[in-house]
Design a protein around this motif. Sequence first.
Motif, PDB file in Angstrom:
ATOM      1  N   PRO A 806       0.837  -1.209   0.000  1.00  0.00           N
ATOM      2  CA  PRO A 806       0.000   0.000   0.000  1.00  0.00           C
ATOM      3  C   PRO A 806       0.863   1.248   0.000  1.00  0.00           C
ATOM      4  O   PRO A 806       2.052   1.198   0.331  1.00  0.00           O
ATOM      5  CB  PRO A 806      -0.766  -0.112   1.319  1.00  0.00           C
ATOM      6  N   LEU A 807       0.261   2.353  -0.365  1.00  0.00           N
ATOM      7  CA  LEU A 807       0.923   3.645  -0.198  1.00  0.00           C
ATOM      8  C   LEU A 807       0.573   4.127   1.206  1.00  0.00           C
ATOM      9  O   LEU A 807      -0.609   4.285   1.540  1.00  0.00           O
ATOM     10  CB  LEU A 807       0.410   4.642  -1.238  1.00  0.00           C
ATOM     11  N   TYR A 808       1.592   4.316   2.024  1.00  0.00           N
ATOM     12  CA  TYR A 808       1.355   4.737   3.404  1.00  0.00           C
ATOM     13  C   TYR A 808       1.196   6.255   3.468  1.00  0.00           C
ATOM     14  O   TYR A 808       2.029   6.993   2.930  1.00  0.00           O
ATOM     15  CB  TYR A 808       2.516   4.296   4.301  1.00  0.00           C
ATOM     16  N   LEU A 809       0.112   6.690   4.128  1.00  0.00           N
ATOM     17  CA  LEU A 809      -0.164   8.123   4.253  1.00  0.00           C
ATOM     18  C   LEU A 809      -0.065   8.539   5.713  1.00  0.00           C
ATOM     19  O   LEU A 809      -0.512   7.798   6.599  1.00  0.00           O
ATOM     20  CB  LEU A 809      -1.582   8.460   3.762  1.00  0.00           C
ATOM     21  N   PRO A 810       0.460   9.735   5.966  1.00  0.00           N
ATOM     22  CA  PRO A 810       0.518  10.212   7.355  1.00  0.00           C
ATOM     23  C   PRO A 810      -0.864  10.658   7.826  1.00  0.00           C
ATOM     24  O   PRO A 810      -1.753  10.944   7.014  1.00  0.00           O
ATOM     25  CB  PRO A 810       1.476  11.403   7.274  1.00  0.00           C
ATOM     26  N   THR A 811      -1.017  10.758   9.119  1.00  0.00           N
ATOM     27  CA  THR A 811      -2.331  11.064   9.700  1.00  0.00           C
ATOM     28  C   THR A 811      -2.904  12.363   9.133  1.00  0.00           C
ATOM     29  O   THR A 811      -4.093  12.443   8.822  1.00  0.00           O
ATOM     30  CB  THR A 811      -2.191  11.173  11.232  1.00  0.00           C
TER      31      THR A 811
END
Length: 946
Positions: A806-811
């Motif tokens: 997955p593409l990890y996204l910050p909060t």
Amino acid sequence: MANSQPSVDLSPQVSDEIRQTTCYMCACRCGINVHMKEGPDGKKQVAYIEGNRDHPVNKGVLCAKGSAGIMQINAPSRLRAPLKRIGPRGSGAFEEISWDEALELATSWLKPIREEAPEKLAFFTGRDQSQSFTSFWAQGFGTPNYAAHGGFCSVNMAAAGIYTMGGAFWEFGQPDWDRTKLFMIFGVAEDHDSNPIKIGLGKLKARGAKVIGVNPIRSGYNAIADEWVGITPGTDGLFILALVHCLIKAGRIDLDYLSRFTNAPVLINGDPKSPEFGLLLRDEDGKMLVIDRVSGKPTAFDAAGVKPDLAGSLRKAGITHRPVFQHMAERYLSDDCAPEAVAERVGISAGRIRHIAGELARVAFDEAFEIDRPWTDFRGERHEKMVGRPVSFHSMRGISAHSNGFQTCRALHVLQIILGSVEVPGGFRFKPPYPKPPEAHPKPHSKVTPGGPLDGPHLGFVHGPDDLVLKPDGSPARIDKAFTWENPMSSHGLMHMVISNAHAGDPYKIDTLFMYMANMSWNSSMNTGGVMDMLTDTDENGDYVIPHIIYSDAYSSEMVAYADLVFPDTTYLERHDCISLLDRPICEADAAADAIRWPVVEPDRDVRGFQSVLCDLGARLGLPNFVNEDGSQKWAGYGDYIVNHERKPGIGPLAGFRGPEGDKVGRGEVNPDQLDRYIENGGFFVEHIPEGADFYKPWNKAYQDWAVKMGIYDSPQPYLFNLYVEPMRRFQLAAEGHGDRQPPEHLRDRIQATMDPLPIWYPPLEDEAVDLEEYPIHALTQRPMAMYHSWGTQNAWLRQLHGRNPLYLPTKIWREKGFAEGDWAQVTSTHGQITVPVALMAALNENTVWTWNAIGKRKGTWALDEEAPEATEGFLLNHLIHELLPARGDGMRWANSDPITGQAAWFDLRVKIEKAAAPAEAQPAFPPLKSPVGRGPENLAWKVGK
Ligand code: SF4
């Protein structure tokens, strides 16, 4: 009551025999014990792999990749025989042919170009570990167009280290794990130097030493750091120079170390009218000059008894020439470098920057210690003790793969040096054959003679404009434009520019592209779709623009489909290799060491080790050093070459067990039994550095003498660390109009601005070229511990760990855009667009997204099912990155590379993100390739033993 517990054999015999070799599931080169069992056909099969406890690299530790090596030799994706293309290029349609046919076909393409224009061969290799051999072959062929993958990997780190202090991290050096009390890592991927770092971190944790991790992403090593600094990508140099500012301002630097061992006291020509303005002052013998504290006079830096003065200066003819240190102090004490000036941009508060600087100083100076180990320096001065400064650093591609990476890596080395923590107990230590001053490396060569060899090694270190690799008309001599005004100090070449330059015919057209272990039509290229088009493009006659492509790989990778001819390589358990002092050895800071691989199993397919194929091909082409006087083949195979080749009399690929009796080390005659001796010894050889020679190596007489005895140097060559890199100033001088070799007008300002001989920071070039309001987000990749590039993809065990990415996204972005679990996103750069699954990750720089590298696969490759998660959900960021930056105002497009070294700027990428409806599969999706090996079974099962 009688004991009725069953008796369990807790140590069952898992094998009939153990064969010891070197792992190649990543580039770390751990020693392994391969347990063998006899199969039903009487042949030995691999039953189990464990770490070799006696091995200097891993000391018995084995990672998930290493133990999964057993699945590598059982991988359905292994190529089975030489392949000749029968369908259109890029379709994957091949027929299997014999080796003789394959080698004759290659010879029929290569022989004519060698006779007429050897530069029409571009020979580039990927992550192999035989570069001293492949470059030797390319030199014999006569083409200037050779390099390995360093240009798209970490050349900034390597070149900055060598230019600054004669070595860098990983194969070049390591922290003093047993004594370090504060360890700081910058942007370290988890697969590089994997087991040694894990062992080292274990030691630090056991001793309660502190670890600070600087990385926008808190995964892997950063996850176990005591302090995590989630820096903004591309600003590490700014952060490091702020640390330098704080340390100089507080006077917390090692002045004694700087004055003795670095060029800090060397005088710089201060005459702005001189053509040598900014160069180092030298005496008639060419020796750099310092002011001697005792006599107050300018004196050669290495004169016996000289006490170099950091505060002195030389006033001559009305001009004041000041030492490097004073220039440094002036620059780094400036308010521009203060924490308050950089905090917002780097994403770290000024207070925290000051706190980290304070920690570095406290540990380096307040926790300094001494070892009673006398040593004598190159000026003849005896020191009774060694002074320990227990601060060390490690860094890799994270800070390197930016267009400002060279200067950032330089800044990091300068930080280590001003703390006096290089080559001292507790600090960073070199591994032989390093340290090596930049002058000890060759310069690049490019003189082509039809039918003859090149005039010297392809790659090297330039020291000014005269060393650039240009044709008489000033145009680039190499297809990748390495060592030109566009990237003058490109010590590892620019592999990522080869295909686009060859396709464009800029600087010239080639005939044959020959590549090894480099997945250039997929995860090893920027602009992946564009590269596929370039590889298949035809001219007005319908002929391919790149007429011939030869490729060697062990597996059915994406690049195979784009070749006309494929040489199937063996797996690492079926081949000879040497991990050589001439190349990238397995040395430790306390020892010189090298290792071999040998065929612990025979291939069950019609495949050959690539290096052995080059021995055969080299003979068919009549390359010097590949044929005997009677024209017959000189090396029966790579094993034969490893034992019998001598680079210089007495010096060969392996340093151990030399001489007729096998009792000579480093230098010695050929020993025909050398490989057997390595095998008896566990597959490796170690020679320890004597006590007293083991620290202060660049200046320690005892180490220098030992290195000469070992054949590492021909004569002692002590040197000073280059806080100020004079060759860079020579390029600036040219940009200012001095000298005969002048840069093109459009590059003058850039050379002047970027090639500062003292480390600077400038924004990543992509930041300058794109609209940051439109593309505000940084996008990165990381390599996981459990998979090395695409190599693990075909591995049935490792796929279970990383089958999708997955593409990890910050909060912050997650909330702002309203993402939820299971969502997909459309990610757009100035170059392209992808649609991919997302996941939330809190421990992430708030303006950064990231994913694992090289998990996504093209359908039809690696013997995977077309519905495999790698092919449906897995994806690459490569589609978003172009090898060229957007057009500038003048219509020109610069390479997406560091302007000094040409290092590919993978991590400069800027994107925007929007929520997207979930497509059937990750986008872009390319049509399936026809597989030359078919598809693997649903379940991969086999039985070892009878
Ligand atoms: S770190 Fe793992 S994969 Fe890499 S060489 Fe060592 S055991 Fe093999």
